[in-house]
Design a protein around this motif. Structure first.
Motif, PDB file in Angstrom:
ATOM      1  N   UNK A 153      78.896  82.963  57.092  1.00 40.92           N
ATOM      2  CA  UNK A 153      78.806  84.225  56.369  1.00 40.92           C
ATOM      3  C   UNK A 153      79.308  84.052  54.942  1.00 40.92           C
ATOM      4  N   UNK A 154      80.405  83.329  54.790  1.00 40.11           N
ATOM      5  CA  UNK A 154      80.949  83.070  53.460  1.00 40.11           C
ATOM      6  C   UNK A 154      79.981  82.248  52.628  1.00 40.11           C
ATOM      7  N   UNK A 155      79.353  81.262  53.242  1.00 42.18           N
ATOM      8  CA  UNK A 155      78.388  80.430  52.520  1.00 42.18           C
ATOM      9  C   UNK A 155      77.209  81.255  52.035  1.00 42.18           C
ATOM     10  N   UNK A 156      76.758  82.210  52.851  1.00 48.45           N
ATOM     11  CA  UNK A 156      75.636  83.066  52.460  1.00 48.45           C
ATOM     12  C   UNK A 156      76.022  83.973  51.295  1.00 48.45           C
ATOM     13  N   UNK A 157      77.240  84.490  51.325  1.00 49.79           N
ATOM     14  CA  UNK A 157      77.726  85.311  50.210  1.00 49.79           C
ATOM     15  C   UNK A 157      77.819  84.468  48.946  1.00 49.79           C
ATOM     16  N   UNK A 158      78.359  83.267  49.073  1.00 47.20           N
ATOM     17  CA  UNK A 158      78.487  82.371  47.920  1.00 47.20           C
ATOM     18  C   UNK A 158      77.132  82.035  47.321  1.00 47.20           C
ATOM     19  N   UNK A 159      76.158  81.774  48.181  1.00 39.04           N
ATOM     20  CA  UNK A 159      74.816  81.445  47.687  1.00 39.04           C
ATOM     21  C   UNK A 159      74.235  82.611  46.904  1.00 39.04           C
ATOM     22  N   UNK A 160      74.452  83.827  47.394  1.00 41.22           N
ATOM     23  CA  UNK A 160      73.969  85.018  46.686  1.00 41.22           C
ATOM     24  C   UNK A 160      74.661  85.147  45.336  1.00 41.22           C
ATOM     25  N   UNK A 161      75.960  84.910  45.312  1.00 44.20           N
ATOM     26  CA  UNK A 161      76.702  84.989  44.050  1.00 44.20           C
ATOM     27  C   UNK A 161      76.164  83.985  43.031  1.00 44.20           C
ATOM     28  N   UNK A 162      75.951  82.774  43.458  1.00 39.46           N
ATOM     29  CA  UNK A 162      75.468  81.742  42.537  1.00 39.46           C
ATOM     30  C   UNK A 162      74.074  82.091  42.012  1.00 39.46           C
ATOM     31  N   UNK A 163      73.237  82.609  42.885  1.00 38.22           N
ATOM     32  CA  UNK A 163      71.873  82.965  42.470  1.00 38.22           C
ATOM     33  C   UNK A 163      71.881  84.094  41.439  1.00 38.22           C
ATOM     34  N   UNK A 164      72.847  85.002  41.570  1.00 40.83           N
ATOM     35  CA  UNK A 164      72.917  86.151  40.659  1.00 40.83           C
ATOM     36  C   UNK A 164      73.856  85.914  39.477  1.00 40.83           C
ATOM     37  N   UNK A 165      74.476  84.742  39.412  1.00 39.60           N
ATOM     38  CA  UNK A 165      75.394  84.453  38.312  1.00 39.60           C
ATOM     39  C   UNK A 165      76.723  85.166  38.428  1.00 39.60           C
ATOM     40  N   UNK A 166      77.210  85.343  39.665  1.00 40.86           N
ATOM     41  CA  UNK A 166      78.462  86.038  39.913  1.00 40.86           C
ATOM     42  C   UNK A 166      79.541  85.047  40.374  1.00 40.86           C
ATOM     43  N   UNK A 167      80.783  85.335  40.027  1.00 38.12           N
ATOM     44  CA  UNK A 167      81.905  84.561  40.553  1.00 38.12           C
ATOM     45  C   UNK A 167      82.331  85.157  41.891  1.00 38.12           C
ATOM     46  N   UNK A 168      82.865  84.315  42.770  1.00 41.56           N
ATOM     47  CA  UNK A 168      83.348  84.775  44.066  1.00 41.56           C
ATOM     48  C   UNK A 168      84.862  84.650  44.126  1.00 41.56           C
ATOM     49  N   UNK A 169      85.518  85.798  44.266  1.00 39.82           N
ATOM     50  CA  UNK A 169      86.983  85.866  44.411  1.00 39.82           C
ATOM     51  C   UNK A 169      87.325  86.223  45.846  1.00 39.82           C
ATOM     52  N   UNK A 170      88.326  85.564  46.387  1.00 35.55           N
ATOM     53  CA  UNK A 170      88.788  85.872  47.742  1.00 35.55           C
ATOM     54  C   UNK A 170      90.243  86.300  47.724  1.00 35.55           C
ATOM     55  N   UNK A 171      90.507  87.484  48.283  1.00 38.62           N
ATOM     56  CA  UNK A 171      91.862  87.935  48.545  1.00 38.62           C
ATOM     57  C   UNK A 171      92.277  87.287  49.870  1.00 38.62           C
ATOM     58  N   UNK A 172      93.154  86.289  49.788  1.00 39.33           N
ATOM     59  CA  UNK A 172      93.543  85.539  50.969  1.00 39.33           C
ATOM     60  C   UNK A 172      94.949  85.838  51.430  1.00 39.33           C
ATOM     61  N   UNK A 173      95.339  87.105  51.420  1.00 39.09           N
ATOM     62  CA  UNK A 173      96.716  87.430  51.821  1.00 39.09           C
ATOM     63  C   UNK A 173      96.957  87.093  53.289  1.00 39.09           C
ATOM     64  N   UNK A 174      95.899  87.127  54.111  1.00 32.22           N
ATOM     65  CA  UNK A 174      96.011  86.730  55.518  1.00 32.22           C
ATOM     66  C   UNK A 174      95.002  85.621  55.835  1.00 32.22           C
ATOM     67  N   UNK A 175      94.775  84.765  54.885  1.00 33.73           N
ATOM     68  CA  UNK A 175      93.843  83.657  55.066  1.00 33.73           C
ATOM     69  C   UNK A 175      94.256  82.767  56.237  1.00 33.73           C
ATOM     70  N   UNK A 176      95.563  82.604  56.419  1.00 31.64           N
ATOM     71  CA  UNK A 176      96.065  81.716  57.464  1.00 31.64           C
ATOM     72  C   UNK A 176      95.699  82.231  58.857  1.00 31.64           C
ATOM     73  N   UNK A 177      95.749  83.545  59.039  1.00 34.04           N
ATOM     74  CA  UNK A 177      95.378  84.116  60.335  1.00 34.04           C
ATOM     75  C   UNK A 177      93.909  83.857  60.638  1.00 34.04           C
ATOM     76  N   UNK A 178      93.077  83.955  59.600  1.00 34.71           N
ATOM     77  CA  UNK A 178      91.651  83.700  59.789  1.00 34.71           C
ATOM     78  C   UNK A 178      91.402  82.231  60.126  1.00 34.71           C
ATOM     79  N   UNK A 179      92.054  81.325  59.408  1.00 33.75           N
ATOM     80  CA  UNK A 179      91.874  79.899  59.663  1.00 33.75           C
ATOM     81  C   UNK A 179      92.352  79.531  61.060  1.00 33.75           C
TER      82      UNK A 179
END
Length: 337
Positions: A153-179
């Motif tokens: 899902x993240x890769x698909x969002x990133x691909x869309x951002x790159x195609x549209x010339x957008x930067x991708x920012x991630x709020x990772x306050x609970x990144x560890x729980x996700x990992x």
């Protein structure tokens, strides 16, 4: 008993407290020139990529706001889900500091989709200079509802951002729980899928204070040192933020703490179901449970243990487990309910 209102209620993990005490010996150079800050940066680069540029700040709001300030001009905008912390619980700090608008989309369990990103983008650029120019997509991992983006899902969002010339920012306050719940590396959800800038958390997973702004696209870090200073986030005794991250990564404590919180959350969810509480509004994936309680239960239970009501209309309670939540704490909460 321990609270279930937020993982911010938890204290400091003993290994982290020991690191802070150890950092208090002798003198060290200021403003990040000390050995502990350099070691912490090296450890973060080992996790996220050797080219990453790392800057420590005091808290998550600062990390999000200054990261966005580095990416935006005032006529540009941020696309994010309407559940995002940056639009609901940061007092408009990103807009106040950047002059930029947040373009809110719908969300599915806290997550945005590539289609909604493209729709928000097209709705602005069709007006030319009469509307904002989208420049950044901001997502949260894990989301405000404790749900998790899969790497695809993240890769698909990133691909869309790159195609549209957008930067991708991630709020990772609970990144560890996700990992931890996905059993993947931190890089698998950030560097490997094309995240440009990461707000890397800490305080919700056993640290006393401090977060980091990590530029996975190092070119975007140009002049960030000035933004950090102007944004009141350059700590003179930087070693006390950085020292916490040394054992956190060196001893793999981030995974240990996150696993404990996640596992206790599953125990809590199972216990709630056994007690007859079946109305969960979101999937229980990390350390959040959103469960509907009756008003009489809420009034009595909150006298005994702190927790928040997320939606007063439906009496939707948010119960959050922490790195130090134990089985006895779960049993006590269930007994109170």
């Amino acid at each position: 008993m321990k609270a279930f209102a937020s993982d911010n209620y938890a204290g400091v993990a003993p290994e982290i407290m020991a690191a802070l005490v150890a950092a208090n010996h002798e003198h060290q150079p200021s403003y990040g020139e000390d050995v502990m800050t350099k070691e912490a940066i090296d450890l973060i680069r080992q996790q996220l990529g050797g080219q990453a540029e790392v800057f420590f700040v005091y808290n998550g709001t600062a990390a999000n706001t200054l990261a966005l300030k580095a990416l935006l001009q005032s006529h540009e905008s941020v696309i994010c889900p309407d559940s995002a912390h940056i639009v609901n619980h940061e007092v408009g700090a990103p807009t106040a500091m950047t002059g930029s608008t947040c373009l809110k989309t719908a969300n599915i369990n806290g997550k945005i989709t590539p289609a909604w990103i493209e729709e928000a983008y097209r709705s602005q650029v069709r007006w030319g200079a009469h509307a904002t120019l989208p420049r950044v997509v901001s997502i949260t991992q894990a989301t405000e509802f404790g749900t998790v983006y899969q790497p695809k899902e993240l890769a698909a969002i990133s691909e869309t951002c790159k195609r549209l010339g957008l930067y991708l920012h991630m709020d990772g306050c609970r990144l560890y729980n996700a990992a931890a719940v996905l059993n993947v590396s931190l890089a698998a959800m950030t560097t490997d899928v094309g995240v440009d800038v990461l707000s890397l958390g800490g305080t919700k997973n056993g640290l006393m204070f401090g977060e980091a702004v990590v530029f996975l696209n190092p070119k975007l870090a140009e002049n960030f040192a000035y933004i950090q200073k102007q944004g009141l986030q350059l700590q003179s005794k930087m070693r006390f933020i950085a020292a916490q991250f040394v054992p956190f990564f060196k001893e793999n404590l981030w995974q240990k703490y996150a696993n404990q919180a996640n596992q206790m959350c599953q125990v809590l969810a199972e216990g709630l179901r056994a007690k007859g509480y079946h109305h969960f509004d979101y999937p229980v994936e990390t350390n959040h449970v959103f469960v509907r309680l009756s008003s009489d239960v809420v009034a009595k239970a909150q006298e005994a243990v702190p927790f928040y009501i997320f939606d007063e209309k439906t009496q939707l309670a948010r119960l959050v487990t922490s790195f130090d939540t134990g089985l006895a704490d779960i049993d006590k909460l269930l007994a109170v309910l």
